[in-house]
Motif scaffolding. Structure first.
Motif, mmCIF file in Angstrom:
data_model
loop_
_atom_site.group_PDB
_atom_site.id
_atom_site.type_symbol
_atom_site.label_atom_id
_atom_site.label_comp_id
_atom_site.label_asym_id
_atom_site.label_seq_id
_atom_site.Cartn_x
_atom_site.Cartn_y
_atom_site.Cartn_z
ATOM 1 N N SER A 45 0.836 -1.146 -0.096
ATOM 2 C CA SER A 45 0.004 -0.048 0.005
ATOM 3 C C SER A 45 0.924 1.120 -0.172
ATOM 4 O O SER A 45 1.777 1.416 0.833
ATOM 5 N N ASN A 48 -0.843 4.801 3.553
ATOM 6 C CA ASN A 48 -1.103 4.021 4.888
ATOM 7 C C ASN A 48 -2.235 4.207 5.571
ATOM 8 O O ASN A 48 -2.478 3.703 6.421
ATOM 9 N N ASN A 286 -7.534 2.873 -0.792
ATOM 10 C CA ASN A 286 -6.860 1.743 -1.212
ATOM 11 C C ASN A 286 -5.959 1.709 -2.642
ATOM 12 O O ASN A 286 -6.273 1.038 -3.420
ATOM 13 N N THR A 288 -3.073 0.578 -3.982
ATOM 14 C CA THR A 288 -2.163 -0.681 -3.864
ATOM 15 C C THR A 288 -1.175 -0.628 -4.905
ATOM 16 O O THR A 288 -1.550 -0.467 -6.252
#
Length: 302
Positions: A45, A48, A286, A288
Motif C-alpha cells: 500500500s 497508509n 486503497n 496498492t
C-alpha cells in the motif's frame, strides 16, 4: 514575436493534419481485458491511511487561472500537505483528500517500474474556480521524474492517466519532449486533436504541450459523481494499459522523454506516482501496487 506565433500555429495545424491523414474514423467498440498477469511479489500500500509522510506536496500559483499564462508570477512551491492534501474519514474508511482549491501535485517518494497499481477514487461534486463550470478534473500521473513544478509551475514531468468526468483513462504526456504512441482513430465529435484510442488502428502519437497533446479513451466507463470508481494501471517498461471499472480504455507504447529538442527520445521505464489537484475535490483510497512481469491483453468483442 507575432511572426513566430504564426509559424508555431501553422506548424501545429500541419502536425494535426499529417497525423490525421493515415488514421481511420473511430468506430465504437466493446473491449475486454484478457491474460491478466499474476503478481510476482506481494502487494504494497502506498497510502497508509494515517498520514502523508511518504508523499511530498507542491503547489502552483495562488490564482490557478494564471497557470497557463503566468508570466513572471512565481508558484507557491513546496507545501500543501495538511491543507490541500489531507487524510480524512470518508464513507467509514480512511481516504486521501485532494481539495482542488489550489492546483498542485502530491508525489510519492518511491520510484516504481513494472507494476500493477490499483486505486479507488470518487468526486464530491465540489469544484473551484477557474473550473466551476467544467467537468471534474484530476489525474493519476505515473513515471513521474524531474523537478517539482517543472510543468506549468505546478506538476512534475510524467505520463497522465486522466481522471476527468467523461474522459477517465485518456493519456496525456505531461511536459515538453514527452511522447507516447497508441492505436489512434479520428473521432470528429471530440475536441482537437480528435485522436481516440481504437485497437487495430495505425499507431499515432501524443506529444507533450503541442497540438497533439492527448489521445482520448476508447469509451467512458466512469461512474457518476459521488460514487467510487476503481482504476487499474498496468505498466511494464515503457508500455502501459489503463483500465476503468474493469473496462480497458487505453493502451500506450513507446513512452519516452527528450532532454532537449535535438536529443533522442529516451525510453521512460520508471518513476514516481503523482496525484493532481486541479479544481475538483477528490477522494482516493486503497492505493496498492504489486510487481508484474507482463501486461494484460485488450481484446475487441466481435
Amino acid at each position: 514575436m507575432f511572426k513566430a506565433s504564426l509559424i508555431a500555429a501553422a506548424c501545429a495545424v500541419f502536425a494535426v493534419s499529417a497525423a490525421h491523414a493515415e488514421a481511420p474514423v473511430f468506430k465504437p467498440q466493446t473491449l475486454v481485458l484478457k491474460n491478466i498477469p499474476k503478481a510476482t511479489g506481494p502487494a504494497v500500500s502506498i497510502f497508509n491511511g494515517k498520514d502523508l509522510n511518504d508523499w511530498t506536496g507542491w503547489l502552483g500559483y495562488p490564482d490557478p487561472s494564471r497557470t497557463y499564462n503566468a508570466g513572471d508570477d512565481k508558484p507557491i512551491g513546496p507545501g500543501g500537505v495538511g491543507s490541500i492534501f489531507t487524510v480524512v474519514n470518508e464513507d467509514g474508511a480512511p481516504a486521501l483528500r485532494v481539495s482542488g482549491e489550489t492546483w498542485g501535485s502530491l508525489v510519492h517518494k518511491g520510484d516504481f517500474k513494472n507494476y500493477h497499481l490499483r486505486l479507488e477514487y470518487k468526486w464530491s461534486g465540489k469544484r473551484h474556480a477557474p473550473r466551476l463550470n467544467e467537468p471534474e478534473n484530476n489525474g493519476l500521473l505515473y513515471h513521474t521524474h524531474g523537478k517539482p513544478g517543472a510543468v506549468w509551475g505546478t506538476w512534475s514531468r510524467s505520463v497522465e492517466f486522466e481522471i476527468m468526468t467523461g474522459s477517465v483513462g485518456m493519456v496525456v504526456p505531461v511536459g515538453n519532449g514527452l511522447e507516447v504512441d497508441s492505436s489512434v482513430a479520428i473521432d470528429p465529435s471530440i475536441i482537437d486533436p480528435k485522436q481516440r484510442f481504437m485497437p487495430g488502428a495505425p499507431l499515432g502519437s501524443a506529444v507533450g504541450n503541442t497540438a497533439l497533446w492527448n489521445i482520448e479513451n476508447n469509451s467512458n466507463a466512469d461512474k457518476p459523481v459521488g460514487e467510487w470508481n476503481t482504476l487499474d494501471l498496468y505498466v511494464f517498461a515503457n508500455h502501459a494499459v489503463h483500465v476503468v471499472n474493469g473496462v480497458p480504455v487505453m493502451e500506450v507504447w513507446g513512452l519516452c522523454d527528450k532532454a532537449n529538442d535535438t536529443a533522442p527520445c529516451e525510453p521512460l521505464i520508471h518513476g514516481a506516482i503523482q496525484l493532481q489537484s486541479e479544481g475538483a475535490e477528490t477522494f482516493f483510497r486503497n492505493i496498492t501496487l504489486e510487481p508484474i512481469n507482463s501486461l494484460p491483453a485488450i481484446e475487441v468483442v466481435k
